[in-house]
Design an enzyme around this catalytic site. Structure first.
Site, PDB file in Angstrom:
ATOM      1  N   TYR A 117       8.940   2.428  21.411  1.00 12.28           N
ATOM      2  CA  TYR A 117       9.226   3.682  22.112  1.00 12.28           C
ATOM      3  C   TYR A 117       8.428   4.810  21.458  1.00 12.28           C
ATOM      4  O   TYR A 117       8.563   5.053  20.255  1.00 12.28           O
ATOM      5  CB  TYR A 117      10.741   3.957  22.027  1.00 12.28           C
ATOM      6  CG  TYR A 117      11.161   5.245  22.678  1.00 12.28           C
ATOM      7  CD1 TYR A 117      11.184   5.365  24.063  1.00 12.28           C
ATOM      8  CD2 TYR A 117      11.550   6.333  21.919  1.00 12.28           C
ATOM      9  CE1 TYR A 117      11.573   6.552  24.666  1.00 12.28           C
ATOM     10  CE2 TYR A 117      11.950   7.525  22.517  1.00 12.28           C
ATOM     11  CZ  TYR A 117      11.954   7.625  23.888  1.00 12.28           C
ATOM     12  OH  TYR A 117      12.345   8.798  24.476  1.00 12.28           O
ATOM     13  N   LYS A 173      20.800   5.405  27.800  1.00  8.38           N
ATOM     14  CA  LYS A 173      20.268   4.366  28.674  1.00  8.38           C
ATOM     15  C   LYS A 173      21.417   3.504  29.203  1.00  8.38           C
ATOM     16  O   LYS A 173      22.352   4.043  29.771  1.00  8.38           O
ATOM     17  CB  LYS A 173      19.188   3.578  27.923  1.00  8.38           C
ATOM     18  CG  LYS A 173      18.181   4.467  27.167  1.00  8.38           C
ATOM     19  CD  LYS A 173      17.306   5.318  28.081  1.00  8.38           C
ATOM     20  CE  LYS A 173      16.515   6.383  27.332  1.00  8.38           C
ATOM     21  NZ  LYS A 173      15.648   5.885  26.260  1.00  8.38           N
TER      22      LYS A 173
HETATM   23  C1  LIG Z   1      15.142   6.475  25.100  1.00  2.00           C
HETATM   24  C2  LIG Z   1      14.921   5.674  23.869  1.00  2.00           C
HETATM   25  C3  LIG Z   1      15.101   6.237  22.609  1.00  2.00           C
HETATM   26  C4  LIG Z   1      15.455   7.708  22.396  1.00  2.00           C
HETATM   27  O1  LIG Z   1      16.715   7.998  22.909  1.00  2.00           O
HETATM   28  P1  LIG Z   1      17.127   9.461  23.508  1.00  2.00           P
HETATM   29  O2  LIG Z   1      18.547   9.249  23.877  1.00  2.00           O
HETATM   30  O3  LIG Z   1      16.224   9.723  24.680  1.00  2.00           O
HETATM   31  O4  LIG Z   1      16.933  10.445  22.423  1.00  2.00           O
HETATM   32  C5  LIG Z   1      14.907   5.425  21.502  1.00  2.00           C
HETATM   33  N1  LIG Z   1      14.555   4.123  21.640  1.00  2.00           N
HETATM   34  C6  LIG Z   1      14.371   3.556  22.847  1.00  2.00           C
HETATM   35  C7  LIG Z   1      13.989   2.120  22.927  1.00  2.00           C
HETATM   36  C8  LIG Z   1      14.542   4.300  24.003  1.00  2.00           C
HETATM   37  O5  LIG Z   1      14.341   3.731  25.199  1.00  2.00           O
END
Ligand SMILES: *Cc1c(COP(=O)(O)O)cnc(C)c1O
Length: 380
Positions: free
Chosen positions: A105, A203
């Protein structure tokens, strides 16, 4: 039944047994108060609550469910995934050393790079799905943290968690796994030797694209964990009560949503793999994927909802396909009930992402409808 004996589906559906004893409600209440009273002898009315930066019942409740689903001792919620990651890395001393998987990411890589530069911390980036390369990076010097992300976003590489834990521990480091694309339903890194797991709860854990949250779960606590907990309370990177409540509500259907998303993603991946306009598909559920055998061991119940594919014809062709999709929303993020598509190169052109790569997050819609949409967009 003791929540410890509950399977994730039961824990999630019942929000860890969070009925409201006062009203009899079957959902937990939200207490928005920032402060909590003391009696005439100056004893708190409720010893567990003094000030909202340290204490909130529904936050604790959500943390308990998350800790139990991941098989950990404790969980800490943060207002975003990045806030959780930052809280962890802030425990690394100046001039320390961290080993971080490459091609993950982008927000994680970018933040850790900048942080390490400021603090004179050595950051070693390594393709961790290559176990020998990860072992070599760990063997090259003592470290505080080894960070992996499996399956990785957007390449869907699979890292051997057990081997990574051994390598990390050999270097005196903690192994921390970003399990966002697997969720606690599909993979349990703590059971494979990881010391902590991080999820962007923004997510799939929340799953409805309406809460920003992050969580760290520890296998057994310890000094670094205490430092993170103390820093969260002191520095104030706390999640609000309403967000924690929404998270608890979203989590009630997590196992169900993940099951359906995995089934849909598998069907979509198989469709794309056979399509003449598709050059390659990256999805750990496909037998052709380099990490398939490992994913079969490490993931239970499915291979996730995230996949990437290369469109024949380069950048223009990929953007045309994305532009023709009707059901997949053209938006970043992943893990929600609605399917999303993203042209990663537009977002991060400098990271070596192929210009013809589309990443999709498969939701809970009807699989045939999703496949029909991709079919018309690719041109059959
Ligand atoms: C979205 C995401 C993050 C960061 O998370 P946020 O809630 O957007 O701060 C970290 N790792 C992965 C794999 C992600 O998809």
């Amino acid at each position: 039944m003791d929540p410890k004996d509950m399977k994730p589906a039961t824990l999630a559906a019942q929000a860890g047994g969070a009925i409201d004893l006062q009203s009899g409600g079957v959902v937990p209440p939200i207490q928005p108060s920032t402060t909590f009273v003391r009696d005439r002898n100056y004893a708190p009315l409720n010893a567990a609550n003094t000030y909202a930066r340290d204490h909130n019942d529904v936050v604790r409740q959500a943390e308990q469910v998350l800790a139990q689903m991941d098989g950990g001792a404790e969980a800490l919620l943060f207002p975003s995934g990045m806030a959780a990651i930052a809280a962890l890395f802030r425990t690394v001393p100046n001039r320390g050393r961290v080993v971080v998987q490459s091609g993950i990411y982008w927000g994680t890589t970018k933040w850790i790079r900048e942080f390490c530069a400021r603090r004179d911390i050595e950051m070693v980036e390594v393709e961790a799905s290559d176990t020998a390369a990860l072992e070599a990076a760990c063997a090259a010097g003592a470290a505080q943290i080894v960070w992996i992300e499996t399956p990785s976003n957007p390449w869907l590489r699979v890292v051997d968690i057990r081997a990574a834990a051994e390598a990390a521990h050999g270097a005196g480091a903690l192994l921390v796994v970003d399990g966002t694309a697997a969720t606690p339903i599909l993979s349990n890194p703590l059971a494979l030797g990881a010391d902590m797991v991080m999820h962007s709860a923004t997510k799939a854990i929340n799953g409805h694209s309406d809460v920003l949250a992050g969580v760290l779960v520890t296998r057994a606590g310890g000094l670094v964990w205490d430092e993170i907990a103390n820093d969260r309370a002191s520095a104030g990177a706390v999640i609000g009560a309403f967000e924690a409540w929404l998270l608890l509500r979203g989590m009630r259907t997590l196992p169900l949503r993940v099951e359906r998303m995995c089934q849909n993603a598998m069907a979509v991946a198989e469709f794309l793999e056979d399509h003449p306009k598709v050059e390659a598909v990256f999805y750990p559920g496909l037998a052709s994927h380099a990490g398939h055998a490992l994913a079969q061991q490490q993931m239970t119940g499915g291979f996730g909802f995230l996949l990437s594919f290369l469109v024949k014809g380069g950048r223009a062709a990929a953007l045309e396909v994305a532009g023709r999709l009707n059901l997949f929303h053209r938006a970043t993020s992943l893990g929600g009930v609605e399917s999303l598509v993203e042209h990663r190169h537009t977002i991060e052109p400098h990271t070596g992402i192929p210009e013809n790569l589309l990443r999709i997050s498969v939701g809970i819609e009807d699989a045939d409808d999703l496949i029909a949409d991709l079919g018309q967009a690719l041109g059959q």
